[in-house]
Design an enzyme around this catalytic site. Structure first.
Site, short mmCIF file in Angstrom:
data_model
loop_
_atom_site.label_atom_id
_atom_site.label_comp_id
_atom_site.label_asym_id
_atom_site.label_seq_id
_atom_site.Cartn_x
_atom_site.Cartn_y
_atom_site.Cartn_z
N THR A 156 0.93 -1.30 0.09
CA THR A 156 0.01 0.04 -0.10
C THR A 156 0.83 1.28 -0.18
O THR A 156 1.71 1.33 1.04
CB THR A 156 -1.24 -0.08 1.20
OG1 THR A 156 -1.75 -1.12 1.08
CG2 THR A 156 -1.64 1.12 1.30
N HIS A 186 -8.22 4.72 -1.37
CA HIS A 186 -8.57 4.22 0.18
C HIS A 186 -9.53 4.32 0.54
O HIS A 186 -9.77 4.80 1.81
CB HIS A 186 -7.25 4.84 0.95
CG HIS A 186 -6.46 4.13 1.85
ND1 HIS A 186 -5.42 3.48 1.81
CD2 HIS A 186 -6.90 3.89 3.41
CE1 HIS A 186 -4.92 2.94 3.08
NE2 HIS A 186 -6.12 2.95 3.90
C1 LIG Z 1 -11.65 0.56 8.55
C2 LIG Z 1 -10.65 0.47 7.37
C3 LIG Z 1 -9.46 0.11 7.48
C4 LIG Z 1 -8.60 0.24 6.68
N1 LIG Z 1 -7.33 -0.33 6.65
C5 LIG Z 1 -6.43 -0.57 5.80
C6 LIG Z 1 -5.31 -1.00 5.86
O1 LIG Z 1 -4.75 -1.45 7.11
N2 LIG Z 1 -4.32 -1.34 4.53
C7 LIG Z 1 -4.93 -0.92 3.31
O2 LIG Z 1 -3.99 -0.99 2.63
N3 LIG Z 1 -6.04 -0.23 3.21
C8 LIG Z 1 -6.92 0.09 4.54
N4 LIG Z 1 -8.14 0.29 4.16
C9 LIG Z 1 -8.49 0.70 2.75
C10 LIG Z 1 -9.20 -0.47 1.89
O3 LIG Z 1 -8.20 -1.50 1.81
C11 LIG Z 1 -9.78 -0.12 0.56
O4 LIG Z 1 -9.06 0.47 0.22
C12 LIG Z 1 -11.25 0.64 1.09
O5 LIG Z 1 -11.74 0.21 2.06
C13 LIG Z 1 -12.06 0.64 -0.10
O6 LIG Z 1 -13.12 1.51 0.06
P1 LIG Z 1 -14.42 0.68 0.44
O7 LIG Z 1 -14.49 0.89 1.62
O8 LIG Z 1 -15.32 2.13 -0.11
O9 LIG Z 1 -14.62 -0.51 -0.22
C14 LIG Z 1 -9.04 0.53 5.29
C15 LIG Z 1 -10.35 0.72 5.06
C16 LIG Z 1 -11.13 1.02 6.07
C17 LIG Z 1 -12.86 1.19 5.80
#
Ligand SMILES: Cc1cc2nc3c(=O)[nH]c(=O)nc-3n(C[C@H](O)[C@H](O)[C@H](O)COP(=O)(O)O)c2cc1C
Ligand SMILES: Cc1cc2nc3c(=O)[nH]c(=O)nc-3n(C[C@H](O)[C@H](O)[C@H](O)COP(=O)(O)OP(=O)(O)OC[C@H]3O[C@@H](n4cnc5c(N)ncnc54)[C@H](O)[C@@H]3O)c2cc1C
Length: 876
Positions: free
Chosen positions: A167, A288
């Site tokens: 990421t 993200h």
């Molecule tokens: C609660 C939460 C925690 C997240 N933690 C990470 C993470 O640790 N690493 C990462 O690469 N993306 C993280 N993301 C981003 C997600 O991988 C993803 O890109 C994103 O949730 C996509 O959008 P959506 O929630 O609308 O499906 C996180 C998203 C959320 C909602």
């Protein structure tokens, strides 16, 4: 009647992800809900992620056989029940105990991959033990502690992770203000939220009891003994995020991880191309989930341009805003290979653990199935841009999707899709240009590619106009029909810049030839673009002058091609490049307008000097039809000298010495020992100098012989020169030049990977040394030979492909990538004289800063709004 969702505990009855979200918001205390749901700052990107899907409407087809509907897909080379993987999300333990295991199990049930975050609550080892046969991807946040990063990678390998997801968009955390408002300080809930947590006993009993807040399982082993709490882990990660994560660092990770590599955090074509060059297997187009930079574009809006740029080479996944099966279908229709689900599955998890997450996945799969059926495309492979009507905010002439440039904030260059079919267009072409059009088999193979032979392709037609007016008429026609045009000169280019595409019209300037006039008073010559360099040199000599640009391709290359590539060659140290010889130009623009810039005066400061936009533009901004050239006086007495030198600084000192001795340097060619030894080994007879010197200089100087001898004597005395040979006849001079011209034998005797780069003169010696070490380190035993027109800042580094363990296109690409990256570090140029064309296009950013690149796109857009001129060359 008012509609109401069922009560929140009856999540099994939920019909949509939004419904699960509503239930989750009730089950969780507000601080946990905000952690899960909030976006950055004003949450505009968060909301736009959803609106982006609504902007596209379907164009359903009917009366299609729907007896077999198949929503299975291939993700990273393996079959999945649907084109979806669970996105990495950190700290899921706040929603449900052992949440990561629950998600991994739900993914396994649905036969799709699960991505474990670096900041997960369950560790890699726990997941591997609990779900040993599940498809596991591991998301890496590279840490400042490189040893810990390496260890995480090793643990992912040991846990049988199939892919590493790096990421790149969260090394600095976005400001999720609604999340932050729950806390007194970053680690302590405020009173209101503490009380609120107490009011959610079901959640507290399930998620917190008996151990309290969960910690970050993957990071425990890196925390100091006794400091394993959630708060210590959070402090550790906030201090450890590698803010120095760059492409070089990513390259190092690529070297450490031989499995599939996915780069997550891509929103524009430049970065996507970078990932491709770096050897990534897939990218995730994502903002993200709107949690990082507010006002980033919706991921979906960025998708089409990225697909156009790298869709053939990389697998493309998309996330952010996926809440329905139809969202998945829209992403696929716009070219994605699959999507990631972030919050959608977390809503399910938050209300029902593994079963809740599984329910969310079932909903998405059912909705996808239903969409495929109603759309009349029962298989995923039938989803393409034709399935969609243009988004409401776009004009219809953009062929239904955002172009690369519009998304990247640059002016939109409309893709050159032709509104007329080939046959109709060819009829118009033949009607307008008669015998000067060649079609099909009649088109000679010599116009399929340039000297490199790269990507040879027969164009749709070859047209050879004989006048400027014909060129103008041809461009008007092509522009009206959005037909790509590829200008062609003598086809001796070395960058693939004149290579046609199958749908393009190649325009040869070979009939637009001749020297129109020589002005002896002004020392200028007016020529037509198709005239060969040699004809121009001969005409200049006949008139008592010299046209000083010269190189091996002189008999075939054309002045139009020289101007379009800003060719260099011998004598640049004294006379400059082609740009320095051009006083005036006549150019036909993409829309057929001819601009007369045929200035013949040495002094002329009237506004912008537009000719310089076209010189070196490789046929992407206009077609050069005529030029006014400066002529130089004939050459005086010239001397050829070969010296053995102790070091690179000695070569630079000698350059100063010879210049200040009142000599006009025509050439100052430095050969490193490997080059000299190799070249001499290919020749019979006595060596002019032994092969023991670290460097050799071949110098051509015009001026008084006594000046040269005095300078040489002084240089021998100071030790700048260790030994020297001065040619006493033309034959001897030719013999000395033959050593340097061994480059002509490279294609036969080596498998050369050639670099034509320029660097600041004082840095060249250091570059040769450090780049050599870097290449040796990565490809042990690789053979490198160097020589350079040092006075022009130009280094030619050649890697012999035969010395590689594996001389494959991938290795060559990796070597190019490594060298150009190194050039970028020295603020050098990846092309000293051969241009960018196709071959160096993807490396342009190593030498051209983003702002300058942006201006280039703006210029291209202004002069060629339909993008018909030499598309895909120089710029993407
Ligand atoms: C609660 C939460 C925690 C997240 N933690 C990470 C993470 O640790 N690493 C990462 O690469 N993306 C993280 N993301 C981003 C997600 O991988 C993803 O890109 C994103 O949730 C996509 O959008 P959506 O929630 O609308 O499906 C996180 C998203 C959320 C909602
Ligand atoms: C043996 C050999 C030695 C060489 N040595 C050198 C050297 O020392 N220094 C150096 O700089 N190059 C060198 N080259 C490269 C090459 O010869 C030059 O790049 C040359 O200027 C290309 O001219 P051309 O007419 O062959 O152009 P082409 O190869 O036909 O085209 C090159 C580019 O110019 C565009 N173009 C051609 N004509 C026009 C026009 N009229 N209007 C607008 N665009 C046009 C094409 O679209 C393409 O982008 C060498 C090549 C060979 C084969």
């Amino acid at each position: 009647m008012q509609r109401r969702y069922p009560p929140s505990h009856r999540w099994r009855q939920a019909q949509s992800i939004d419904e699960l979200a509503g239930m989750a918001s009730k089950r969780l205390p507000a601080f946990a809900w905000e952690y899960l749901n909030a976006g950055a700052e004003d949450e505009r990107t968060l909301n736009d992620n959803r609106s982006a899907f609504q902007r596209w409407q379907w164009r359903p087809r009917t009366l299609v056989d729907l007896s077999e509907i198949d929503s299975s897909a291939t993700l990273l080379g393996r079959q999945s029940a649907m084109p979806l993987a669970i996105a990495p999300t950190g700290y899921n333990g706040m929603l449900w105990r052992d949440a990561d295991i629950a998600l991994a199990r739900a993914a396994q049930q649905h036969d799709i991959p699960f991505t474990l975050s670096t900041v997960s609550c369950n560790s890699l080892e726990e997941i591997a033990a609990a779900v040993p046969t599940g498809r596991l991807w591991f998301q890496l946040y590279p840490l400042r502690d490189k040893q810990a990063t390496r260890d995480l990678i090793a643990r992912a390998r040991a846990a049988n992770a199939e892919a590493l997801v790096v990421t790149t968009d969260a090394v600095v955390l976005g400001r999720r203000e609604w999340d932050s408002r729950s806390y007194l300080n970053p680690r302590r809930l405020n009173l209101r939220h503490t009380l609120d947590a107490l009011c959610h006993p079901h959640w507290a009993a399930q998620a917190l009891w008996p151990n309290g807040l969960p910690t970050l399982g993957n990071l425990l082993k890196y925390l100091p003994t006794g400091e394993h709490s959630a708060a210590s882990a959070a402090t550790y990660i906030s201090q450890q995020m590698a803010t120095d994560l760059t492409w070089e660092a990513l390259d190092e990770i690529r070297q450490q991880w031989s499995g599939k590599l996915i780069v997550k955090g891509i929103l524009n074509t430049e970065d996507a191309l970078h990932c491709q060059r770096l050897g990534a297997d897939a990218i995730v187009v994502t903002n993200h989930g709107g949690r990082q930079l507010d006002d980033s574009p919706a991921s979906l809006d960025c998708l089409p341009a990225i697909v156009d740029a790298v869709g053939q080479q990389l697998e493309i996944l998309l996330d952010s805003g996926i809440r329905r099966g139809s969202d998945i279908a829209k992403a696929l229709a716009l070219g994605a290979n699959g999507v990631l689900s972030g919050r959608a599955t977390l809503y399910g998890l938050a209300v029902g653990g593994e079963a809740g997450a599984s329910h969310a996945l079932t909903l998405l799969q059912q909705q996808l199935h239903n969409t495929l059926a109603l759309l009349g495309r029962p298989r995923l492979s039938q989803l393409d841009r034709d399935c969609l009507a243009p988004p409401l905010h776009l004009s219809s002439h953009t062929s239904g999707y955002l172009t690369a440039s519009a998304v990247d904030g640059r002016p939109a260059i409309v893709q050159s899709t032709s509104p007329t079919n080939d046959d109709t267009f060819l009829n118009l072409l033949c009607d307008g240009f008669g015998d000067s059009v060649l079609l099909g088999e009649a088109i000679p193979a010599s116009c399929f590619s340039d000297w490199t032979g790269h990507a040879a392709c027969r164009p749709l037609a070859l047209v050879s106009p004989a006048t400027t007016e014909e060129v103008a008429k041809l461009l008007r026609l092509c522009n009206d029909h959005h037909r790509p045009v590829v200008p062609q000169g003598g086809m001796t280019g070395l960058a693939g810049a004149a290579v046609p595409s199958a749908d393009s019209i190649a325009v040869s300037l070979c009939r637009l030839t001749g020297v129109e006039s020589v002005d002896r008073d002004a020392a200028t010559m007016t020529v037509r673009a198709g005239t060969t360099l040699q004809t121009i040199q001969e005409a200049a000599t006949q008139a008592g002058f010299r046209y000083p640009v010269d190189f091996g391709a002189r008999g075939t290359c054309q002045i139009g091609g020289n101007i379009a590539t800003n060719a260099g060659g011998h004598g640049v140290i004294r006379h400059g490049m082609t740009r320095d010889q051009v006083l005036g130009l006549e150019v036909v623009l993409a829309d057929g307008r001819t601009i007369d810039l045929m200035n013949g005066m040495l002094k002329n400061n009237t506004g912008y000097d537009l000719k310089h936009c076209f010189i070196g533009s490789e046929g992407t901004l206009g077609i050069v039809t005529r030029a006014v050239l400066r002529l130089a006086p004939p050459q005086g007495e010239s001397h050829t000298l070969l010296c053995g030198l102790p070091s690179y600084p000695a070569a630079v000192a000698l350059l100063h010495r010879l210049r200040s001795a009142g000599l006009a340097l025509e050439a100052f060619e430095v050969m490193w020992q490997d080059f000299y030894t190799m070249s001499c080994g290919w020749r019979d007879g006595q060596l002019p100098l032994p092969t023991s010197y670290p460097l050799y200089l071949l110098c051509e100087a015009e001026g008084d012989a006594s000046h040269l001898e005095a300078a040489l004597e002084a240089a021998l005395e100071t030790g700048e020169v260790e030994d020297a040979v001065l040619a006493s006849s033309t034959t001897q001079a030719r013999g000395l030049w033959a050593i340097r011209e061994a480059t002509g034998e490279f294609p036969v005797k080596l498998a050369p990977i050639n670099f034509d780069i320029s660097l600041p003169i004082p840095a060249i010696g250091d570059f040769v040394e450090t780049a050599g070490k870097m290449l040796q380190q990565r490809w042990p035993g690789v053979r490198i030979v160097n020589f350079g027109h040092i006075g022009d800042s130009n280094l030619h580094l050649t890697v012999d492909g035969r010395s590689l363990t594996e001389d494959t296109p991938a290795t060559r690409h990796a070597i190019e990538s490594a060298v150009y990256q190194w050039v970028g570090k020295y603020r050098g140029s990846i092309s000293a004289e051969h241009g960018i064309g196709l071959l160096k296009r993807d490396f342009l950013h190593h030498s051209v800063r983003p702002e300058a690149l942006n201006v280039m796109h703006t210029l291209k857009q202004a002069l060629d709004p339909h993008g018909i001129l030499n598309p895909g060359k120089v710029l993407n």
